[in-house]
Design an enzyme around this catalytic site. Structure first.
Site, PDB file in Angstrom:
ATOM      1  N   GLU A 176      51.507  57.550 -24.122  1.00  0.00           N
ATOM      2  CA  GLU A 176      51.375  56.664 -22.884  1.00  0.00           C
ATOM      3  C   GLU A 176      50.197  55.577 -22.693  1.00  0.00           C
ATOM      4  O   GLU A 176      50.147  54.695 -23.032  1.00  0.00           O
ATOM      5  CB  GLU A 176      51.690  57.467 -21.343  1.00  0.00           C
ATOM      6  N   GLU A 188      31.978  70.652  13.996  1.00  0.00           N
ATOM      7  CA  GLU A 188      32.084  70.193  15.247  1.00  0.00           C
ATOM      8  C   GLU A 188      30.846  69.328  15.595  1.00  0.00           C
ATOM      9  O   GLU A 188      30.911  68.274  16.309  1.00  0.00           O
ATOM     10  CB  GLU A 188      32.422  71.276  16.354  1.00  0.00           C
TER      11      GLU A 188
END
Lengths: 515, 103
Positions: free
Chosen positions: A68, A311
């Site tokens: 490929e 946080e």
């Protein structure tokens, strides 16, 4: 790492691909061909190259057959994974058979043909570098190079059996159009190889989730089902073997301090060393404080602590800690604390798991705190989240580290969160922090809901926060329904009656005990 | 007068190899008598040459000269296609419709 594993008659070759050998129960079957099928972008070529790269790094030469991409492109693309193919070629450890189509050459088919030249080239390359591994990428691309499909089909069978005859272990890639559909595009690829594996790259809730599944290994065993994996820049494919992790968990009776003597007492003497504790509560109930105490408790004992903060920013964390009287910066200077702080959305959950594991391996902490799991909850699907938590808890336990995770409940009063329902069974201990409304005032309550393998205080205690941390108070004896989020105050006479009975029973028991 | 340089890659002495060589000899004698050179290469003996030319299929016929480079794969039993591949159709019959060869 690459020693052979004998399994049920079929010998296996440890591939050296991180954790893949665990789900493959030893590796790929030796001297056989394995099909790796997947949609575009599912990581087939990377897996194929990695199979060779891991071999070469362990001293086993390989041959890469490309139909490929050109060899030049592959050399260039794989550099980003840290695999210098050109250098290996120069050292005689790797050979390319470049069978990629050359658009500049016009080819006409005039009669029957075979792929004898290709086979001769592959055999020549295998002989030249003394290869034990061969990767072929990809079968589908062979079909597109020739118009006579039936010839290609039978020739591929011939090549696959020839590969077995020359004694190499081979992986062959194939494209599929659908993540859940026919195994491969031309419908014959799966019959060419002995074994079939599938790589998936599914779009779920706007995020991509990669999984690897071993569909069949002829004549030998493997783990079933889909396992998440991720592809990282300098490691390639990293499989996350969830079920295998469970098996290797250890259990310890050594207790360590949570950083708060009163909380230790409520937990029956402290947290277990290789346990994972979940601290759940609404915003502002004291989760980050619990984490901070936990880290301080470790550092003051000379233990290394890792904080994973999703946080708050590092500066905010340091400021909060200072407010409670803890000096994070000093702990960092002493090499006892490391803070990993980032937006949860910067990478997928699988990548987070890999990043966290790398940080743990690097820093070798005795304690790990994660604040908060809820922030990570929306990064992936529920399944991916659950897998992340399984992966992380098992890893932490395996490394004999004490973990403390926080989770944020959605409602202020009571209630539970998705995080909890999903992971409560995975953690060893659960500490609930709750707001309790008392006569127009918000008070904080804490209870140890679960403590695997230990007795613990069942009361819901009021606690206050001041400089120095958490201070436990009395149990809320005159309130019920705190956990349900609907506290009901009982009259003092009711409370007295209930507790008086309990006390007299306890006294009676005490009196009966022989002295 | 142009000399045709042809290379034929084959795998061993199979019947397909025999067919291809016979077909090619016939075509060349008919169309290119006295102005071609043919080299036959067995990929089993010279896999490196197959590697250099990036050959996958056998038999593969390569027309090295005159340019442009052309390849024909198969046992060359389809004479028309072989002639097309060697761009001989145009010269032999002088048909103006064989435009592909003019590019």
């Amino acid at each position: 790492m690459t020693k052979a594993v004998v399994h049920a008659g079929v010998e296996k070759v440890a591939t050296g691909i991180s954790s893949f050998d665990i789900i493959a129960k030893g590796g790929l079957p030796r001297n056989r061909t394995t099909l790796i099928s997947g949609t575009a972008g599912s990581g087939k070529t990377i897996f194929a190259v990695q199979f060779l790269a891991a071999g070469i790094q362990a001293g086993i030469p390989g041959v890469f057959v490309t139909f490929e991409e050109s060899a030049t492109d592959i050399r260039k693309n794989m550099l980003s994974f840290g695999w210098d193919l050109a250098a290996w070629e120069a050292e005689g450890k790797l050979a390319f058979v470049d069978a990629s189509p050359d658009p500049s050459i016009d080819t006409i088919e005039a009669g029957g043909f075979d792929l004898g030249a290709l086979l001769a080239r592959v055999q020549h390359a295998v002989r030249t570098v003394k290869a034990e591994r061969v990767a072929v990428d990809s079968l589908g691309a062979v079909f597109s190079q020739f118009s006579d499909q039936s010839i290609v089909r039978s020739e591929l069978f011939r090549i696959a059996s020839a590969l077995k005859a020359i004694g190499v272990t081979a992986v062959l890639t194939a494209e599929r159009t659908d993540d859940y559909g026919p195994i491969a595009r031309f419908g014959v690829e799966e019959f060419i190889a002995d074994n079939v594996m599938i790589l998936r790259n599914v779009l779920e809730a706007e995020s991509r989730r990669r999984t690897i599944e071993i569909l069949k290994f002829r004549g030998c065993d493997h783990q079933k089902g889909e396992y998440p994996f991720t592809i990282v820049p300098d490691g390639g494919v990293i499989v996350i073997p969830l079920s295998a992790m469970h098996l290797s968990m250890k259990s310890s009776n050594v207790r360590i301090s949570s950083g708060n003597a009163q909380l230790d007492e409520m937990c029956g003497g402290g947290l277990f060393r290789d346990s994972v504790t979940l601290v759940s509560g609404a915003t502002g109930t004291g989760k980050t404080l619990t984490v901070t105490q936990f880290l301080e408790g470790g550092a003051s004992n000379g233990e290394r602590c890792l904080l994973l903060a999703f946080e708050e920013s590092r500066d905010q964390l340091v400021r909060n800690a200072t407010g409670w009287g803890f000096d994070f910066e000093q702990m960092e200077r002493d090499g006892l604390l490391r803070v990993v702080c980032d937006y949860p959305d910067v990478s997928g959950l699988e990548d987070w798991l890999v990043t966290i594991q790398a940080a743990i391996r690097d820093f070798k902490p005795q304690r790990v705190a994660l604040d908060s799991l809820s922030a990570l909850e929306h990064v992936g699907t529920r399944k991916a989240f659950r897998e992340f938590v399984i992966g992380l808890t098992s890893f932490i336990k395996h490394e004999e580290i004490t973990g403390l995770f926080t989770s944020t409940t959605e409602s202020l009063m009571g209630g539970d969160s998705i995080t909890e329902t999903h992971i409560s069974t995975l953690t060893d201990s659960i500490i609930l922090l709750r707001y309790v409304e008392m006569f127009g005032e918000m008070k904080r309550g804490l209870t140890v809901l679960k403590m695997r393998g230990s007795a613990h205080d069942k009361a819901i205690r009021e606690f206050t926060i001041d400089k120095g941390g958490m201070i436990m108070g009395r149990p809320f004896r005159n309130v019920t329904g705190i956990l349900a989020g609907t506290p009901v105050h009982l009259s003092p006479s009711d409370v007295e009656r209930v507790w008086a009975r309990a006390d007299s029973e306890a006294d009676a028991k005490e009196r009966r005990r022989p002295t | 007068m142009t000399t045709y340089l042809l290379k034929l890659f084959v795998t061993g002495a199979s019947s397909r190899t025999g067919t291809a060589i016979a077909n090619l000899n016939r075509i060349c004698e008919q169309e290119l008598a006295g102005r071609y050179e043919l080299e036959i290469i067995d990929v089993l003996e010279h896999p490196d040459l197959a590697e250099d030319e990036k050959i996958l299929a056998t038999p593969t016929l390569i027309k090295t000269l005159p340019l442009p480079l052309r390849r024909v794969i198969g046992d060359l039993s389809n004479t028309e296609k072989v002639l097309l591949g060697l761009e001989l159709q145009l010269k032999a019959h002088d048909t103006p419709t064989g435009g592909g060869a003019l590019q």
